[in-house]
Design an enzyme around this catalytic site. Structure first.
Site: not given
Length: 491
Positions: A28, A139, A183-184, A328, A395, A439, A446-447
């Site tokens: 990113q 990630h 990650n996630e 989030y 995050e 974050w 952002e993807w």
């Protein structure tokens, strides 16, 4: 130490040594997508194929240019006064095809040493400035060569990931004491392999998320045991993985069916990964029964959710040194009988998930509703469910659109309220929270949202070839929080 819920402190001071951080991820921010022999990763391939899968067909070929501008990132870190900085290693920058096969025998080192030098400099500079690195091994940016061999859908990835992890532990672990393996994994499983929204872009509804989750859990556990047996005694670090999780509450708190629906939703959102690793090596019973029942209705001879062997359960159980969570937003849940005709992991739990229409919503990303209190609820849930582990929030953030105002008052209010909730979690709920990472340090790629969604503490001008970084108001205010180890304001 517990306090009365009527506390009205003017200074909300956090425990001594609390970790104040910010986070980024290699793909990113780094750019330099093919610099110095770096191999392609799945996001390089995915974005280069176009097809409007990413906002305006944008790529991270340049991104924030951090691969060539680390000194500028470091300046931002120092201006904020961060105590901790979380970043990820580009797997294919270190190992171009994802394996440890590229060895320069003459020099007895890896051919593409530029990547090693880059991360060595980052780590050394951080430590020289009193900033503790937290390093993520993976990630979302799987080397394309490994994806071509089946990626996370194949069990062979477990050994390959373990070899990569051992390489990183051996190369950087003398200085890195906080590691995140994956990650996630829940986001990756659902977005990449279930829905096909992320690379490789091929949906596998009903099976993809479970299959890849199974392999990621085993890969993490294998890497944790490698650290534990080969590196921990000398390096004395800690290893975990980072879960994405909303808080999911019953739509009607007085309804038993809604309460049960919320439990099933949390089982799928978080416990699918966390329970095997932190409790007993196996998936939540409610999820196993739900998927098995739905699979039977659909004509499967066995459940679409794979089973761990007894040996695998022993390997997985207890394979984390702290609990890392990324929050989030919050959702509500109520029971909804789903049709067995639709293959979809999200449909397996017979739940409808939705936001409260009264919650403020991000104008940029409609999935993010402003619910700071949900983070406190989530932290209490983790404490009660997972035996009061040490927790890091790795995050948390709120996006602006593009162009984004430097006076991001609304976003700072989100952060201010969130930090108040963290204080309550520590002092009222006695949660063992030890750190908080915003974050993100920088506006970045952002993807699938490309550069349209700006999460940074620092604005990056992507139209300027010098990619200058300028602090938002939230960066100035966050620096005050760090300096004071807390925030002004009442509970």
């Amino acid at each position: 130490m517990a306090f009365s819920s009527t506390l009205n402190h003017e200074e909300l001071t956090f425990p001594e040594g609390f970790c104040w951080g910010a986070a980024t991820a290699a793909y990113q921010v780094e750019g330099g997508w093919d610099a110095d022999g770096k191999g392609p990763n799945v996001w390089d391939t995915f974005t280069h194929q176009g097809g409007d899968r990413v906002f305006r067909n944008q790529t991270a070929d340049v991104a924030c240019g951090s691969y060539a501008r680390w000194e500028e990132d470091l300046k931002c870190i120092k201006q904020l006064g961060l105590t901790h900085y979380r970043f990820s290693l580009s797997w294919s920058r270190l190992l171009p095809d994802g394996t440890t096969g590229f060895i320069n025998q003459k020099g007895n080192c890896f051919l593409k040493i530029e990547g090693i030098d880059y991360y060595n400099k980052m780590i050394d500079d951080l430590l020289a400035n009193g900033v503790t690195p937290m390093v993520t091994l993976y990630h979302f940016d799987l080397p394309q060569h490994l994806e071509d061999q089946g990626g996370w859908k194949t069990g062979a990835i477990v050994e390959v990931f373990d070899a990569y992890a051992q390489f990183c532990f051996g190369t950087f672990g003398d200085r890195v004491k906080l590691w995140i393996t994956i990650n996630e994994p829940n986001v990756l499983a659902f977005c990449a392999y279930e829905k096909g929204l992320f690379p490789p872009g091929i949906p596998n509804p009903g099976t993809g998320a479970y299959q890849t989750a199974h392999n990621m859990i085993k890969a993490h556990a294998k890497a944790w045991h490698s650290y534990d047996s080969l590196f921990r005694k000398k390096q004395n670090g800690q290893v975990s993985l980072a879960f994405f999780s909303p808080w999911i509450a019953p739509a009607n708190p007085a309804s038993v069916t809604d309460q049960e629906a919320a439990k099933r939703a949390m089982a799928l959102a978080l416990d699918l990964f966390a329970k095997p690793i932190f409790i007993d090596g196996d998936y939540p019973a409610v999820l196993k029964s739900q998927v098995a029942a739905m699979s039977k209705k659909q004509g499967y001879l066995s459940s679409r959710l794979p089973e761990f062997t007894e040996e695998e359960k022993r390997m997985i159980k207890g394979s984390a040194d702290f609990f890392a969570v990324q929050y989030y937003t919050t959702r509500l849940a109520k029971h909804h009988e789903n049709s067995e005709k639709e293959l979809n992991c999200l449909k397996d739990i017979d739940v409808e998930i939705f936001p409260d229409p009264s919650w403020q919503v991000s104008q940029q990303d409609s999935w993010i509703h402003v619910v700071p209190w949900g983070l406190r609820k989530l932290l209490k849930y983790i404490k009660d469910t997972y035996n009061n582990p040490v927790i890091y929030i790795t995050e948390n953030g709120f996006p602006q659109g593009d162009p984004a105002p430097l006076d991001d008052t609304q976003r700072w209010e989100y952060f201010r309220q969130t930090i108040q909730e963290l204080y309550k979690a520590i002092h009222l709920d006695e949660v063992s929270l030890q750190g908080y990472y915003v974050w993100s340090l920088l506006d970045n790629f952002e993807w699938t949202e490309g550069y349209s969604s700006r999460f940074g503490l620092y604005c990056v001008d992507f139209d300027n070839p010098d990619l200058p970084r300028t602090p938002y108001k939230s960066a100035v205010e966050y620096a005050k929080v760090i300096q004071n180890n807390g925030i002004k304001g009442s509970l």
